[in-house]
Design a protein around this motif. Structure first.
Motif, PDB file in Angstrom:
ATOM      1  N   ALA A  55       0.861  -1.180   0.000  1.00 53.66           N
ATOM      2  CA  ALA A  55       0.000   0.000   0.000  1.00 53.66           C
ATOM      3  C   ALA A  55       0.900   1.233   0.000  1.00 53.66           C
ATOM      4  CB  ALA A  55      -0.918  -0.009   1.214  1.00 53.66           C
ATOM      5  N   LYS A  56       0.286   2.406  -0.062  1.00 55.61           N
ATOM      6  CA  LYS A  56       1.099   3.625  -0.184  1.00 55.61           C
ATOM      7  C   LYS A  56       1.952   3.869   1.054  1.00 55.61           C
ATOM      8  CE  LYS A  56      -2.592   6.771   1.213  1.00 55.61           C
ATOM      9  NZ  LYS A  56      -3.391   7.897   0.783  1.00 55.61           N
ATOM     10  N   ASN A  57       3.160   4.340   0.785  1.00 53.60           N
ATOM     11  CA  ASN A  57       4.135   4.714   1.803  1.00 53.60           C
ATOM     12  C   ASN A  57       4.446   3.572   2.770  1.00 53.60           C
ATOM     13  OD1 ASN A  57       4.014   7.282   0.633  1.00 53.60           O
ATOM     14  ND2 ASN A  57       2.389   7.911   2.011  1.00 53.60           N
ATOM     15  N   GLN A  58       4.564   2.371   2.243  1.00 54.65           N
ATOM     16  CA  GLN A  58       4.871   1.205   3.068  1.00 54.65           C
ATOM     17  C   GLN A  58       6.008   0.410   2.443  1.00 54.65           C
ATOM     18  OE1 GLN A  58       1.395  -1.197   3.620  1.00 54.65           O
ATOM     19  NE2 GLN A  58       0.485   0.205   5.090  1.00 54.65           N
ATOM     20  N   ALA A  59       6.466  -0.555   3.211  1.00 51.02           N
ATOM     21  CA  ALA A  59       7.440  -1.525   2.715  1.00 51.02           C
ATOM     22  C   ALA A  59       6.871  -2.918   2.950  1.00 51.02           C
ATOM     23  CB  ALA A  59       8.768  -1.372   3.430  1.00 51.02           C
ATOM     24  N   SER A  60       7.225  -3.833   2.075  1.00 56.74           N
ATOM     25  CA  SER A  60       6.792  -5.217   2.196  1.00 56.74           C
ATOM     26  C   SER A  60       7.958  -6.102   1.782  1.00 56.74           C
ATOM     27  CB  SER A  60       5.583  -5.464   1.299  1.00 56.74           C
ATOM     28  OG  SER A  60       5.153  -6.793   1.401  1.00 56.74           O
ATOM     29  N   ALA A  61       8.151  -7.185   2.502  1.00 56.62           N
ATOM     30  CA  ALA A  61       9.289  -8.060   2.212  1.00 56.62           C
ATOM     31  C   ALA A  61       8.825  -9.476   1.940  1.00 56.62           C
ATOM     32  CB  ALA A  61      10.261  -8.050   3.381  1.00 56.62           C
ATOM     33  N   VAL A  62       9.577 -10.144   1.089  1.00 54.25           N
ATOM     34  CA  VAL A  62       9.373 -11.554   0.778  1.00 54.25           C
ATOM     35  C   VAL A  62      10.699 -12.245   1.046  1.00 54.25           C
ATOM     36  CG1 VAL A  62       8.872 -13.208  -1.047  1.00 54.25           C
ATOM     37  CG2 VAL A  62       7.690 -11.028  -1.006  1.00 54.25           C
ATOM     38  N   SER A  63      10.649 -13.380   1.740  1.00 50.92           N
ATOM     39  CA  SER A  63      11.858 -14.143   2.044  1.00 50.92           C
ATOM     40  C   SER A  63      11.690 -15.571   1.560  1.00 50.92           C
ATOM     41  CB  SER A  63      12.122 -14.155   3.543  1.00 50.92           C
ATOM     42  OG  SER A  63      12.326 -12.858   4.018  1.00 50.92           O
ATOM     43  N   LEU A  64      12.759 -16.106   0.985  1.00 46.87           N
ATOM     44  CA  LEU A  64      12.764 -17.470   0.470  1.00 46.87           C
ATOM     45  C   LEU A  64      14.009 -18.180   0.967  1.00 46.87           C
ATOM     46  CD1 LEU A  64      12.111 -16.355  -3.193  1.00 46.87           C
ATOM     47  CD2 LEU A  64      10.406 -17.363  -1.718  1.00 46.87           C
ATOM     48  N   ASN A  65      13.850 -19.402   1.454  1.00 44.58           N
ATOM     49  CA  ASN A  65      14.997 -20.215   1.864  1.00 44.58           C
ATOM     50  C   ASN A  65      15.595 -20.935   0.668  1.00 44.58           C
ATOM     51  OD1 ASN A  65      14.777 -19.619   4.548  1.00 44.58           O
ATOM     52  ND2 ASN A  65      13.853 -21.553   5.129  1.00 44.58           N
ATOM     53  N   ARG A  94       9.812   0.520  -5.687  1.00 42.75           N
ATOM     54  CA  ARG A  94      11.186   0.053  -5.909  1.00 42.75           C
ATOM     55  C   ARG A  94      11.409  -1.209  -5.102  1.00 42.75           C
ATOM     56  NH1 ARG A  94      15.381   4.200  -2.837  1.00 42.75           N
ATOM     57  NH2 ARG A  94      14.683   3.783  -0.709  1.00 42.75           N
ATOM     58  N   ALA A  95      12.438  -1.978  -5.472  1.00 43.56           N
ATOM     59  CA  ALA A  95      12.722  -3.254  -4.806  1.00 43.56           C
ATOM     60  C   ALA A  95      14.223  -3.430  -4.630  1.00 43.56           C
ATOM     61  CB  ALA A  95      12.166  -4.410  -5.619  1.00 43.56           C
ATOM     62  N   LYS A  96      14.582  -4.075  -3.545  1.00 44.01           N
ATOM     63  CA  LYS A  96      15.981  -4.422  -3.264  1.00 44.01           C
ATOM     64  C   LYS A  96      16.044  -5.932  -3.088  1.00 44.01           C
ATOM     65  CE  LYS A  96      20.153  -3.128  -1.603  1.00 44.01           C
ATOM     66  NZ  LYS A  96      21.069  -2.233  -2.194  1.00 44.01           N
ATOM     67  N   VAL A  97      16.994  -6.593  -3.742  1.00 43.73           N
ATOM     68  CA  VAL A  97      17.136  -8.045  -3.690  1.00 43.73           C
ATOM     69  C   VAL A  97      18.523  -8.370  -3.139  1.00 43.73           C
ATOM     70  CG1 VAL A  97      17.049 -10.182  -5.016  1.00 43.73           C
ATOM     71  CG2 VAL A  97      15.677  -8.222  -5.742  1.00 43.73           C
ATOM     72  N   PHE A  98      18.562  -9.217  -2.084  1.00 44.23           N
ATOM     73  CA  PHE A  98      19.839  -9.599  -1.489  1.00 44.23           C
ATOM     74  C   PHE A  98      19.691 -10.924  -0.754  1.00 44.23           C
ATOM     75  CE2 PHE A  98      17.568  -6.974   1.514  1.00 44.23           C
ATOM     76  CZ  PHE A  98      17.732  -7.618   2.728  1.00 44.23           C
ATOM     77  N   VAL A 161      13.581 -10.036  -0.716  1.00 45.44           N
ATOM     78  CA  VAL A 161      13.159  -9.023  -1.670  1.00 45.44           C
ATOM     79  C   VAL A 161      12.317  -8.031  -0.877  1.00 45.44           C
ATOM     80  CG1 VAL A 161      11.944  -8.511  -3.808  1.00 45.44           C
ATOM     81  CG2 VAL A 161      13.117 -10.707  -3.534  1.00 45.44           C
ATOM     82  N   VAL A 162      12.788  -6.802  -0.805  1.00 48.04           N
ATOM     83  CA  VAL A 162      12.087  -5.768  -0.052  1.00 48.04           C
ATOM     84  C   VAL A 162      11.522  -4.759  -1.055  1.00 48.04           C
ATOM     85  CG1 VAL A 162      12.289  -3.970   1.703  1.00 48.04           C
ATOM     86  CG2 VAL A 162      13.641  -6.068   1.908  1.00 48.04           C
ATOM     87  N   PHE A 163      10.205  -4.617  -1.048  1.00 48.26           N
ATOM     88  CA  PHE A 163       9.520  -3.643  -1.883  1.00 48.26           C
ATOM     89  C   PHE A 163       9.205  -2.410  -1.041  1.00 48.26           C
ATOM     90  CE2 PHE A 163       8.436  -7.601  -4.053  1.00 48.26           C
ATOM     91  CZ  PHE A 163       8.707  -7.269  -5.376  1.00 48.26           C
ATOM     92  N   GLU A 164       9.400  -1.229  -1.621  1.00 51.44           N
ATOM     93  CA  GLU A 164       9.050   0.021  -0.966  1.00 51.44           C
ATOM     94  C   GLU A 164       8.154   0.807  -1.901  1.00 51.44           C
ATOM     95  OE1 GLU A 164      12.693   2.034  -0.021  1.00 51.44           O
ATOM     96  OE2 GLU A 164      13.406   0.400   1.225  1.00 51.44           O
TER      97      GLU A 164
END
Length: 184
Positions: A55-65, A94-98, A161-164
């Motif tokens: 949603a607006k002005n939030q961050a959401s993360a996805v994690s995978l083993n 935007r997204a950051k992958v690490f 993967v962190v989405f902002e």
């Protein structure tokens, strides 16, 4: 030394300490006591399609083993998408992958992104358009382990993967330093 009631306490303590010393030496030599196995559990599986909501002005993360048996340069099939669940506002995304190694170290990974995403010098992938309400955008189809990565096959790692997002009414260039709808 005789076994008498007077000496029984000392004999019992000595035997107990000797047993504990033997166990400590065995565990120390075998490495079991010092084994560092980071195994986190996530609900997501590598290779399955993943959609995360934002949603607006939030961050959401996805994690995978994943385990460290993957070789540097190997392509891992993974579709990761983000969906705008805000009913009234379009979003900058935007997204950051690490990869998190468990030793408080993060490693960069590459992805084969879809045509609407561009990687910037800051390491983020920017969505080139505004993400309209109730619309999804696929970030990638493959994750690529960097050639200089050195994973241990006996350990588990976490791909993050962190989405902002920012509302379309925000001054995105002042906050992120770039306007993703213009040339990134």
């Amino acid at each position: 030394m005789k076994f008498s009631k007077e000496n029984f306490g000392w004999i019992f303590i000595s035997a107990s300490l000797l047993l504990l010393l033997a166990i400590a030496i065995y565990l120390g030599v075998s490495g079991w006591f010092f084994q560092n196995d980071v195994s986190y559990s996530t609900d997501l599986e590598l290779g399955k399609t993943v959609v995360t909501n934002i949603a607006k002005n939030q961050a959401s993360a996805v994690s995978l083993n994943f385990d460290g048996s993957y070789l540097p340069g190997e392509r891992l099939p993974q579709i990761i998408s983000v969906k705008n669940v805000d009913a009234s506002d379009s979003l900058y995304v935007r997204a950051k992958v690490f990869v998190y190694t468990g030793d408080n170290v993060t490693l960069d990974v590459d992805i084969i992104s879809t045509i609407n995403w561009t990687k910037n010098d800051d390491g983020y992938y920017y969505f080139n358009e505004l993400l309209n309400p109730d619309v999804s955008a696929s970030l990638c189809s493959f994750i690529i382990i960097n050639k200089d990565s050195n994973f241990s096959s006996k350990k588990m790692y976490i791909l993050n993967v962190v989405f902002e997002s920012l509302s379309s009414s925000q001054q995105v260039e002042q906050i992120w330093g770039v306007n993703p709808t213009e040339n990134v």
